[in-house]
Write an enzyme that holds these catalytic residues in place. Sequence first.
Site, PDB file in Angstrom:
ATOM      1  N   GLU A   1      -4.888   8.949   5.978  1.00  0.00           N
ATOM      2  CA  GLU A   1      -4.411  10.118   5.239  1.00  0.00           C
ATOM      3  C   GLU A   1      -5.395  11.290   5.321  1.00  0.00           C
ATOM      4  OE1 GLU A   1      -1.451   8.367   1.929  1.00  0.00           O
ATOM      5  OE2 GLU A   1      -3.567   8.276   1.478  1.00  0.00           O
TER       6      GLU A   1
ATOM      7  N   THR B   1       5.791   4.944   6.557  1.00  0.00           N
ATOM      8  CA  THR B   1       6.019   5.688   5.314  1.00  0.00           C
ATOM      9  C   THR B   1       5.535   7.125   5.572  1.00  0.00           C
ATOM     10  OG1 THR B   1       3.945   4.813   4.407  1.00  0.00           O
ATOM     11  CG2 THR B   1       5.976   3.726   3.748  1.00  0.00           C
TER      12      THR B   1
ATOM     13  N   ASN C   1      -3.134  12.795  -2.074  1.00  0.00           N
ATOM     14  CA  ASN C   1      -3.255  11.835  -3.162  1.00  0.00           C
ATOM     15  C   ASN C   1      -3.397  12.447  -4.550  1.00  0.00           C
ATOM     16  OD1 ASN C   1      -3.055   9.235  -1.832  1.00  0.00           O
ATOM     17  ND2 ASN C   1      -4.806   9.991  -0.666  1.00  0.00           N
TER      18      ASN C   1
ATOM     19  N   LYS D   1       1.899  -0.239  10.728  1.00  0.00           N
ATOM     20  CA  LYS D   1       1.958   0.992   9.949  1.00  0.00           C
ATOM     21  C   LYS D   1       0.654   1.120   9.172  1.00  0.00           C
ATOM     22  CE  LYS D   1       3.834   1.812   6.095  1.00  0.00           C
ATOM     23  NZ  LYS D   1       2.694   1.876   5.135  1.00  0.00           N
TER      24      LYS D   1
ATOM     25  N   THR E   1      -0.772   0.744   2.172  1.00  0.00           N
ATOM     26  CA  THR E   1      -0.198  -0.486   2.685  1.00  0.00           C
ATOM     27  C   THR E   1      -0.370  -0.561   4.186  1.00  0.00           C
ATOM     28  OG1 THR E   1       1.482  -0.381   0.993  1.00  0.00           O
ATOM     29  CG2 THR E   1       1.889  -1.862   2.802  1.00  0.00           C
TER      30      THR E   1
END
Lengths: 399, 399
Positions: free
Chosen positions: A272, A154, A395, A180, A191
């Site tokens: 992230e 993603t 985020n 992932k 996820t």
Amino acid sequence: MRKLADKEITDISGVYGAGLCCGIKTGATNVKRDLAFVYVPEAVSCAGVVTTNKFRAPCIYHTEKAIRTGQIKAIIVNSGNANAATGEKGFEAVKQTAKMAAELLNLQPENIAIASTGIIGVALPVDRLCSGLESLLANPKTNFGEQVTEAIMTTDLVPKKIFIEKEIAGKLVQVAGIAKGSGMISPNMATMLAYLVTDAEVPQELLQTMFSEAVDRSFNMMSVDTDTSTSDMALIFSTGKVSGVVNYGDQLQELIDEACVSLAKQIARDGEGATKLIEAQVIGANSLSDARAIAKSIIDSPLIKTAIHGADPNWGRVAMAIGKVNTANLDAARVEISFAGHKVFADGKPLEFNREQIIKELKQETVVVGVDLRVGEFSAIAWGCDLTKGYIDINTDYS
Amino acid sequence: MRKLADKEITDISGVYGAGLCCGIKTGATNVKRDLAFVYVPEAVSCAGVVTTNKFRAPCIYHTEKAIRTGQIKAIIVNSGNANAATGEKGFEAVKQTAKMAAELLNLQPENIAIASTGIIGVALPVDRLCSGLESLLANPKTNFGEQVTEAIMTTDLVPKKIFIEKEIAGKLVQVAGIAKGSGMISPNMATMLAYLVTDAEVPQELLQTMFSEAVDRSFNMMSVDTDTSTSDMALIFSTGKVSGVVNYGDQLQELIDEACVSLAKQIARDGEGATKLIEAQVIGANSLSDARAIAKSIIDSPLIKTAIHGADPNWGRVAMAIGKVNTANLDAARVEISFAGHKVFADGKPLEFNREQIIKELKQETVVVGVDLRVGEFSAIAWGCDLTKGYIDINTDYS
């Protein structure tokens, strides 16, 4: 143990897979792959684990049931839509996908594992997915592993894969996997997906035991932001091509562990906004659960994550993160703390240390925080990443 | 219940206090107060709670012992140095401080509570502290409550205090308190301190019970960044001036609860880098522990904290945070989620809602996240704050 950097999961004999763009990831310029399959028609066994989150995506219910049968032969995975919290329609979509894939592969629906990752609360365009499946599975015995690795991404910045091999009992055994990490593309949940294959012949029950143990030491000891996804899933196939190595269980376990740990570290490093991988090594604990909890507490602490982002050897925050865990037998006066192998705290007080050198070490891409509790023989390792403004950006301003 | 915004803790009869700058907070231009006392010579009882962190500052050992005697009459608190992880010297410093304060106030060392907050791993300049104490306690019956509130601040942006009163059984009962929140000035740990006083006559054991309950509902339900300090401490005195209200325990409990909750909310709102107070209201839980755990999970989730910072009604992340808690009886299909009173999720799927209006609500300084689990009668509230680049700045570049 040899690592083969160029090999894909489909380079293991009897493992097939490919990916394409069927239009789930929307956007005019978006031609990213969003649908893939892994197909192991001769798999002798398949083991897996799924999220413990109580809000589970419909695919998790289906796949958990399929894992229990031990007869999974294929995985269908889409990115761009998590098909989660979509009510009854979500369950229908999973049913339809499993049925279609089963027909195309001449299998039963319970032989198909289903995974979805991406935006939640939006109906899955199941028609697009099904027409994608038709093209994809028209000729399923293809070996485009790199397409699968790409199709499950993603907001991952880099694809995550591992291919290792080792001689066990005179036979070459291979373990390969893809994964992932966490990514938000819209209102969404982090996820994690991981799929592995080994050519070692391992019966169902043993494979489940070995894999659960490996997952416990790898994915379950890794965290980007403490938030547990509703769609986490890890699966492993045994193609059964290499027989007679099961009696060398320790070596096989080591190989599976190594593959899972490698994928877990790749996910943490690509967390992230992350710029660094943080590895917390805890030794000398009184129990395994203490060692694990303290290692997790260190990589989960926002104060440690920010300090390491700033390359500061802040042993005080490490002491805090050790102390906040509800351990039975911690003796604060015995604890020793180190950064990159340099001891900075012992006997209840800071040591003299070469600050400049440690700061230099903390600026590397991998930072090891070492803790010796000096009360027992148990140890654990956990992996995380630094906390940066990039995480806040991703985020806060994602819509 | 009346709130008196201008009153200080020392406006309760029989409560004294003042603060000064004794030079613990270093820096050429720094003339901030860093030493203070609260003195309640006629206190009939004193109750308190301290951190559960296993790495405890020496002052915590001393004060915990003092709480057990029930005979605390004064608090000595310094900011600028936590006197933590300084080895044997740290314990000596506490002993010396308690002895000196006891002599100046004509008390015993076990009548003195000691607290330190600030940098850790650096020796406390105990000589400066003691000469400060000499000036400060030369005339202890002073009422400079605002100096105390200021002297306990580290990087807090605003002083935190509460003064409420209510008629119980025909008598006016007052509860007043001060607190400091989390702040990093250098390698450091987040620290929370809270000191309260009531004029209601409450015997020791009952005061401890009531206060523990209030702390459980307030400070223990508040989090800025999930990291538990080594120096957390909350104390309450009863001056005993208002007798005969103990039989109205519920009303008194309510008053103490309200004071603690107010201070907890002030701390959360002033969390490092925070721009908003987040209040998670959970109802319909199967047990109190489920309700509390889910409320805490919501305010602790970095994905919710960042989403609310970006004013996004991301119910998916709220569902994730509910689901990741290990609850016994959660039925995901029954859960309802609301923002600022507007229901956005029910029956396992998102509802139609006025997105623009909810975004407007999420831009307010206080954001209420509501959850109805619809499986029982228990409820809980927790307080936190948004996660911003300010937090990263404060905790990455602090040295």
